[in-house]
Each structure stands twice: as C-alpha cells, then as structure tokens.
Design an enzyme around this catalytic site. Structure first.
Site, short mmCIF file in Angstrom:
data_model
loop_
_atom_site.label_atom_id
_atom_site.label_comp_id
_atom_site.label_asym_id
_atom_site.label_seq_id
_atom_site.Cartn_x
_atom_site.Cartn_y
_atom_site.Cartn_z
N ASP A 135 -8.60 -27.43 -60.27
CA ASP A 135 -8.67 -28.10 -58.98
C ASP A 135 -10.02 -27.92 -58.30
O ASP A 135 -10.48 -28.80 -57.57
CB ASP A 135 -7.55 -27.59 -58.07
CG ASP A 135 -6.18 -28.12 -58.49
OD1 ASP A 135 -6.14 -29.09 -59.26
OD2 ASP A 135 -5.17 -27.57 -58.03
N ASP A 177 -6.64 -14.82 -37.28
CA ASP A 177 -7.71 -14.55 -38.24
C ASP A 177 -8.50 -15.81 -38.58
O ASP A 177 -9.57 -15.72 -39.19
CB ASP A 177 -7.13 -13.97 -39.53
CG ASP A 177 -6.67 -12.53 -39.37
OD1 ASP A 177 -6.91 -11.95 -38.29
OD2 ASP A 177 -6.07 -11.99 -40.31
N THR A 189 -0.78 -28.17 -50.18
CA THR A 189 -0.28 -27.25 -51.21
C THR A 189 -1.34 -26.22 -51.62
O THR A 189 -1.15 -25.52 -52.61
CB THR A 189 0.17 -28.04 -52.45
OG1 THR A 189 -0.88 -28.91 -52.88
CG2 THR A 189 1.43 -28.85 -52.16
N GLN A 228 -16.55 -25.71 -50.81
CA GLN A 228 -17.78 -26.20 -51.43
C GLN A 228 -18.99 -26.13 -50.49
O GLN A 228 -20.12 -26.15 -50.94
CB GLN A 228 -17.61 -27.68 -51.85
CG GLN A 228 -16.36 -27.96 -52.67
CD GLN A 228 -16.54 -27.70 -54.14
OE1 GLN A 228 -17.61 -27.91 -54.69
NE2 GLN A 228 -15.48 -27.25 -54.79
N ASN A 233 -9.32 -31.41 -49.30
CA ASN A 233 -8.26 -30.44 -49.04
C ASN A 233 -8.20 -29.99 -47.59
O ASN A 233 -7.22 -30.24 -46.90
CB ASN A 233 -8.44 -29.21 -49.92
CG ASN A 233 -7.61 -29.26 -51.18
OD1 ASN A 233 -6.88 -30.22 -51.42
ND2 ASN A 233 -7.71 -28.24 -52.01
#
Length: 284
Positions: A66, A170, A181, A239, A140
């Site tokens: 992924d 946090d 997910t 990323q 995501n």
C-alpha cells in the site's frame, strides 16, 4: 497503450514480476515505461522521470504494498491515470491482486475489461493564504502529530468557518473513505465504504473521553490551528510532511481530481473479512 511500472524498493522479486508481466503483454505492441531507477531491471522498459510519468502512461502497475501504491497515486493521479495494484506487502488494502492473479488482471485492464472506480482525495494546505503556503494531495489521510517527544497537543478545529472544539490529544487524523482502514482504523475511527464522499476527523488518544470521531460531508472545509505552545508536524499519506509553528493553520478539503483505480474482483466486505480476519474463531 502505454503501461507504466512502479516497483517497491527493497523487494528484488518485484523486478522479476514486472518483467514477466511486461513479456505477457508484449504481443499487444504496448510501450513499457518505468522510473529511471526501475527501468534497467525491467526488460524492454523506457525510462521516464517521476515528474513526467503521469503524462507518459495510460495505466500504472504498482508492484508492492500500500505504501508503494500511495507513492504511485502521488505521481499520476492528477493526470487521471488508473492504478493496478499487485500485492507484495502484508495487508494490501489497495493492492488488490495477488501475484498469481496479476497477468490476467493486467490483460483485462489493457483490454478495457476491468472496471475502474474513482476514490476521493484530500487537498492538504499548510498556512493557506500566507506567503510560503504549500499544498499536497492525499489519498489516505492528513495526520497532525507531536514533533519531538510525547506531549499533549491543543488543536483548534473549524468546520466551514464555524468553530467546533479544541482537541487536547496526541494528534488528529483527517481521513478519506479509502484511508478509513489505515491509521484512522488503528486510532478507533469508523470504517467507510470506499465509494462514499466524506471526510473523517479522528482524534488520537484524546484527553477528553467525549471527543469522538466525526464524519463530515466531502464538500466541507476543515481548518485546524496549532493552539499548542510547541510546533507540530502534518503528514500527508506518509509521503510528505511539514512543521506547523504555534498559531499556524492547516486546511483540508476535497481535492479537485480523484484517484482512478481498477476494481478488485472481491466485494469490499469480503476484502475486510480476509484482511482483518473478521469472523474467525481463535482455537485455544
């Protein structure tokens, strides 16, 4: 048709799988493309720089997990290029096809027989409206977390210009249905089916037990201000990351262009049962 390949780093078998897949479609007269660091290991591949990959291909085959899929999305999604994921990772929520299924899936994709689904993405902007503002699209999530050692953060959230609350936590996760997910799930957030249009805000270890995940419409504009006395870090899809000083703002909204991805053979809840071991009884 022009077929691109993106390989997972550190997986020597990825190049061999890509080479076999390329050979399997060679009779179609297709052009095979890869990044310079991968092209030499894929027989017959033409090297194209990362910034030009989306314009140079019609399909991107991701051989990895992924994380590799998210990298591929960042490279070609803005060009409307659909992704086909071949799983070499562990969970593989987005790399739907196993190695044994890869050749048939790629043949179907190249022949126009494999349906494509659109997945919404987020536009993440740091310091919007100020000099030096930067943005990134995320498939995501955008995650705001502590910078340095463990410390309780104060993060003030607004929805469409109206204040919601200041989270003492946090961190915060702002997730797409695709990302529900991922980190969102680990933090106790809800699972959304990937065809939905929505944004989920999930606090990470909130200090107030009444702070719960919130599902918002996709056209919402969420602004989060770092109300802490220290800097925090915002990360998009693992990323890309930037630091936010006290008082700095991050803005999250729906991205203009979705990701296009080839559909898996199995329904979504079948995938969940397989990946999350739902319904399995432990022997003991």
């Amino acid at each position: 048709m022009r077929v691109g390949f993106l390989l997972r780093p550190g997986k020597p078998e990825a190049a061999g799988i890509a080479t076999e897949l390329a050979k399997g479609i060679a009779g179609r007269g297709l052009r095979i493309v890869a990044l310079p660091e991968h092209a030499e290991s894929i027989e017959g591949a033409h090297a194209v720089a990362a910034e030009n990959l989306g314009a140079a291909i019609d399909v991107l085959v991701v051989v990895g997990g992924d994380g590799t899929f998210l990298h591929g999305a960042s490279l070609v999604a803005d060009d409307g290029v659909p992704l086909l994921g071949i799983n070499l990772g562990s969970l593989g929520f987005m790399t739907h096809y196993g190695v044994s299924e890869a050749a048939a899936a790629l043949d179907a994709a190249c022949g126009g027989r494999l349906p494509v689904q659109e997945r919404m993405r987020l536009r993440v902007t740091v310091r919007p409206g100020r000099p030096g503002a930067e943005g990134r699209n995320a498939l995501n999530e955008a995650v705001i977390t502590q910078r340095g050692g463990p410390r309780l953060l104060d993060l003030s959230a607004e929805l469409d210009g109206a204040g919601t609350t200041t989270y003492k936590a946090d961190g915060l996760i702002l997730s797409t249905p695709t990302g529900s997910t991922a980190y969102n799930l680990a933090a106790g957030g809800p699972i959304l089916t990937p065809n939905l249009q929505a944004i989920v805000l999930t606090p990470i270890c909130p200090h107030m037990l009444t702070n719960r995940p919130v599902v918002m419409p996709a056209d919402a504009i969420i602004r989060v201000t770092n109300a802490s006395a220290t800097s925090v870090t915002v990360t998009a899809d693992g990323q890309w990351s930037r630091d936010l000083d006290p008082g700095d703002v991050i803005e999250v909204r729906k991205a203009e262009r979705p990701l296009r991805t080839f559909l898996p053979q199995s329904p979504f809840f079948t995938i969940l049962r397989q990946k999350l071991s739902w319904g399995e009884r432990q022997e003991g």
